[in-house]
Scaffold this motif. Structure first.
Motif, PDB file in Angstrom:
ATOM      1  N   UNK A   1       6.102   7.150  -7.642  1.00 48.32           N
ATOM      2  CA  UNK A   1       6.534   6.774  -8.993  1.00 48.32           C
ATOM      3  C   UNK A   1       7.090   5.353  -9.021  1.00 48.32           C
ATOM      4  N   UNK A   2       7.820   4.968  -7.987  1.00 53.22           N
ATOM      5  CA  UNK A   2       8.335   3.594  -7.933  1.00 53.22           C
ATOM      6  C   UNK A   2       7.198   2.588  -7.735  1.00 53.22           C
ATOM      7  N   UNK A   3       6.246   2.924  -6.871  1.00 54.63           N
ATOM      8  CA  UNK A   3       5.105   2.022  -6.660  1.00 54.63           C
ATOM      9  C   UNK A   3       4.287   1.882  -7.943  1.00 54.63           C
ATOM     10  N   UNK A   4       4.043   2.988  -8.618  1.00 54.05           N
ATOM     11  CA  UNK A   4       3.302   2.916  -9.876  1.00 54.05           C
ATOM     12  C   UNK A   4       4.047   2.053 -10.893  1.00 54.05           C
ATOM     13  N   UNK A   5       5.364   2.183 -10.931  1.00 54.09           N
ATOM     14  CA  UNK A   5       6.165   1.362 -11.840  1.00 54.09           C
ATOM     15  C   UNK A   5       6.103  -0.119 -11.502  1.00 54.09           C
ATOM     16  N   UNK A   6       6.170  -0.437 -10.219  1.00 56.16           N
ATOM     17  CA  UNK A   6       6.084  -1.842  -9.808  1.00 56.16           C
ATOM     18  C   UNK A   6       4.729  -2.427 -10.201  1.00 56.16           C
ATOM     19  N   UNK A   7       3.660  -1.693  -9.906  1.00 54.93           N
ATOM     20  CA  UNK A   7       2.326  -2.194 -10.268  1.00 54.93           C
ATOM     21  C   UNK A   7       2.180  -2.313 -11.787  1.00 54.93           C
TER      22      UNK A   7
ATOM     23  N   UNK B   1      -7.442  -6.823 -10.589  1.00 50.29           N
ATOM     24  CA  UNK B   1      -8.094  -5.625 -10.035  1.00 50.29           C
ATOM     25  C   UNK B   1      -7.255  -4.914  -8.966  1.00 50.29           C
ATOM     26  N   UNK B   2      -6.643  -5.678  -8.073  1.00 51.87           N
ATOM     27  CA  UNK B   2      -5.803  -5.066  -7.042  1.00 51.87           C
ATOM     28  C   UNK B   2      -4.608  -4.352  -7.636  1.00 51.87           C
ATOM     29  N   UNK B   3      -4.036  -4.926  -8.686  1.00 56.09           N
ATOM     30  CA  UNK B   3      -2.885  -4.301  -9.338  1.00 56.09           C
ATOM     31  C   UNK B   3      -3.290  -3.025 -10.063  1.00 56.09           C
ATOM     32  N   UNK B   4      -4.453  -3.012 -10.680  1.00 52.97           N
ATOM     33  CA  UNK B   4      -4.941  -1.794 -11.349  1.00 52.97           C
ATOM     34  C   UNK B   4      -5.156  -0.694 -10.309  1.00 52.97           C
ATOM     35  N   UNK B   5      -5.770  -1.051  -9.191  1.00 55.04           N
ATOM     36  CA  UNK B   5      -5.977  -0.074  -8.117  1.00 55.04           C
ATOM     37  C   UNK B   5      -4.628   0.416  -7.589  1.00 55.04           C
TER      38      UNK B   5
ATOM     39  N   UNK C   1      -3.705  -2.772  -3.016  1.00 56.11           N
ATOM     40  CA  UNK C   1      -3.448  -1.799  -4.071  1.00 56.11           C
ATOM     41  C   UNK C   1      -3.793  -0.380  -3.660  1.00 56.11           C
ATOM     42  N   UNK C   2      -4.799  -0.253  -2.815  1.00 53.58           N
ATOM     43  CA  UNK C   2      -5.290   1.070  -2.425  1.00 53.58           C
ATOM     44  C   UNK C   2      -4.533   1.674  -1.250  1.00 53.58           C
ATOM     45  N   UNK C   3      -3.500   1.023  -0.784  1.00 48.32           N
ATOM     46  CA  UNK C   3      -2.829   1.463   0.445  1.00 48.32           C
ATOM     47  C   UNK C   3      -2.234   2.871   0.371  1.00 48.32           C
ATOM     48  N   UNK C   4      -1.917   3.360  -0.793  1.00 50.25           N
ATOM     49  CA  UNK C   4      -1.335   4.703  -0.917  1.00 50.25           C
ATOM     50  C   UNK C   4      -2.386   5.809  -1.058  1.00 50.25           C
ATOM     51  N   UNK C   5      -3.645   5.434  -1.241  1.00 44.77           N
ATOM     52  CA  UNK C   5      -4.684   6.450  -1.436  1.00 44.77           C
ATOM     53  C   UNK C   5      -4.866   7.369  -0.224  1.00 44.77           C
TER      54      UNK C   5
END
Length: 157
Positions: free
Chosen positions: A93-99, A121-125, A40-44
């Motif tokens: 925006x697409x990643x946030x939508x998928x999550x 938890x991973x999906x929230x992150x 989940x944190x891969x884009x941070x």
């Protein structure tokens, strides 16, 4: 002329991606791998780099250090920053939508499906990381704007 990204377009990305992800999760959740917080944190890190780049470009523009001389930032690098921001706005925006779509199906299932509780938890992150990338990319896009040209009108007092 390149225009700033419209927030409405980003919101549409989120809604469409969330709907597709919700449908996919509803029908294929049992075949999904488990979701870790690291996934989940891969884009941070990308969001952090873009935010930092925004500050650097903004400082160079404010100090009038854009050009092709020594110690200056070449204008093509600012244009590359805009291109990076535009691409990252779409990805974030697409990643946030998928999550979000994934969470909309998984979150209510936490009490009955053990994997759903583990994946939440991973999906929230992931949702937060996608949102952070959008915020950083909007900042970078904003920082890459050309300064306003001075007017030719005489100053009025």
């Amino acid at each position: 002329m390149l225009k700033p990204t419209r927030v409405l377009d980003l919101a549409l990305n989120v809604v469409v991606a969330a709907a597709v992800a919700w449908i996919a999760t509803r029908f294929a959740y049992s075949s999904f791998p488990s979701i870790s917080v690291a996934a989940g944190a891969s884009l941070l890190p990308v969001a952090a780099i873009e935010a930092t780049l925004g500050f650097a470009i903004r400082a160079k523009i404010a100090d009038e250090q854009i050009g092709d001389g020594p110690g200056q930032m070449h204008p093509i690098n600012v244009a590359r920053g805009v291109a990076l921001a535009k691409a990252s706005l779409q990805v974030g925006s697409l990643a946030a939508g998928v999550w979000l779509g994934f969470l909309l199906w998984v979150f209510p299932q936490r009490g009955t499906v053990t994997a759903a509780a583990t994946d939440s938890p991973g999906a929230v992150v992931g949702l937060l990381a996608g949102s952070a990338l959008v915020a950083a990319a909007l900042w970078l896009e904003y920082c890459c704007r050309a300064p306003e040209d001075p007017t030719d009108d005489p100053a009025t007092t």
